[in-house]
Design an enzyme around this catalytic site. Sequence first.
Site, PDB file in Angstrom:
ATOM      1  N   CYS A 187     -14.523  -1.206   0.719  1.00 31.22           N
ATOM      2  CA  CYS A 187     -14.703   0.220   0.964  1.00 31.22           C
ATOM      3  C   CYS A 187     -15.963   0.738   0.254  1.00 31.22           C
ATOM      4  O   CYS A 187     -17.065   0.353   0.614  1.00 31.22           O
ATOM      5  CB  CYS A 187     -13.437   0.959   0.538  1.00 31.22           C
ATOM      6  SG  CYS A 187     -13.260   2.549   1.329  1.00 31.22           S
ATOM      7  N   HIS A 290      -8.616  -2.266   3.117  1.00 31.70           N
ATOM      8  CA  HIS A 290      -7.889  -2.470   1.857  1.00 31.70           C
ATOM      9  C   HIS A 290      -6.727  -3.414   2.101  1.00 31.70           C
ATOM     10  O   HIS A 290      -6.151  -3.417   3.184  1.00 31.70           O
ATOM     11  CB  HIS A 290      -7.329  -1.144   1.338  1.00 31.70           C
ATOM     12  CG  HIS A 290      -8.386  -0.198   0.909  1.00 31.70           C
ATOM     13  ND1 HIS A 290      -9.044  -0.297  -0.288  1.00 31.70           N
ATOM     14  CD2 HIS A 290      -8.924   0.883   1.542  1.00 31.70           C
ATOM     15  CE1 HIS A 290      -9.926   0.679  -0.390  1.00 31.70           C
ATOM     16  NE2 HIS A 290      -9.880   1.407   0.705  1.00 31.70           N
TER      17      HIS A 290
END
Lengths: 341, 166
Positions: A187, A290
């Site tokens: 991310c 994630h």
Amino acid sequence: GSPAEINILQHDIVNVYPAKLVGAKCILVHNIEYGSPLAYLFGTLSLLENERELYSGIIINKFRGESLDASDLERIVGKQVLGVIPYIEDLHLPEEDSLGLRNHYGRFDVGIVRLPRISNFTDFDALKLEGLRTRYISRADEVKRASVLIIPGTKNTIQDLKWLREQGLDHAIIQAADDGTIIIGICGGYQMLGKRIIDNGFEDGNEEVDGLGLLDVVTMFNSYTKITRRVKGTIIGDGILEEFQGEQITGYEIHMGITQSTNPCFLINRGDEIVQDGAIEGSILGTYVHGIFDDPPVRKAVLQAMKRSPNAIERDLDDEIDRLASVVSASMDVERVEASI
Amino acid sequence: MNNMMFLGAKRCGKSTIIDALRTLLSEKGYRVALLNKHDSIEEVIAQSQCEYDCILLEGAELADMRIADMVDASVVLVGDIERGGVFAVLYGTYALLKGQRISGFLVNKFRGDGKILEPGLLFLEEKTGVPFVGVVPYVSARDEFIEIFRMSVKLDVISKILGVDL
């Protein structure tokens, strides 16, 4: 432990007992970092009344002073001091027991960059399932001790990238990449690994900053739209992922910003659309997903790459043991040791 | 009323133990003075005679016994069991001091089953005639220490040494 744990002496088969069995001489070693050498050495030999004669001498370890006058010690304890080994800075040896792990200054497997605005703390838990030791790092000198570096998600990429530079972590990470360390950005960490981050007033204001330049991608913040969804995906990337192409992953996305990549890691099914995600360049990997370690394939890919990495722990261990050996032999009276046995 | 010194290696947890004991004494209305390295001993002794009921002190090295002598303190030897060789250090210190002023042993930071430790405690008590005043477990939450300390030390033995009623 100590050879004089009198509470378990009857069951203690790892200290003096095997020496008795084979008729070996013993040397009592004291870690002077713990303090009280007189009390420890005198106490140990006093409690081992029946085994005392087996001990031919004493070695003091991890000494941090200029020189040590051992004459009082020899007189009071009644054994010769065969060596005083200095404390060796930064020696990377595996821990002898579990208590040492808390203060592990040596090499470790996975270093997670402790960004000030870190988010999604649970991304790395699954790595522990493989027996890997994870550890947060926040200083440049800690980077080289990790075989895998993870730059995690953050609540503010540009601010945390500035922090990274203030710590000198940027140079350390680029150096580590050159040395073949596996680097994974998730991310915000993925965004940092790219060439450039352009904020058109949506993350932190109007700003353009250079990324670490390890992946050939550019990130744009063009709207407030935040992508939040669970995703399923297929591995399509090359590099360390190559052998796992076609295997499935699951995870979730939660981010602002869009990153264009020409060499993606995953094909992601968002439910309503199928998109490419991430970028990979050899052992450098970036993704918006994630939880990629929760499923086995990416974990396995990392483990396999670790074994092949030029930074594999085994390689260092030999050097470290050689270094220890040269310090020990230089600070010990080897002839006296030989004579004593 | 008596004064008491806790003698043990650096970072063995003596200062936390002293703080806990002071709290327990204060709860019972005793006025306790702490003696730190930097204080003037003479001043504390003079003050303590009228303002305090007892003095608690910290000692790290054998040389600190000089201070125990000055304030006529009973000494409790503190051993940090995390480091290994706790019996060796306790017995070694006792023997090197020829037992003078030593009125108790204390094991700190213990993890696990207390029964495993027992034979060692008994052995040392028999060998020296000095009692164990407690085996204090490893405590990670600082605010729980006083309660755990209260439960894991023999308050009657400490009371007897200090001449107080805890």
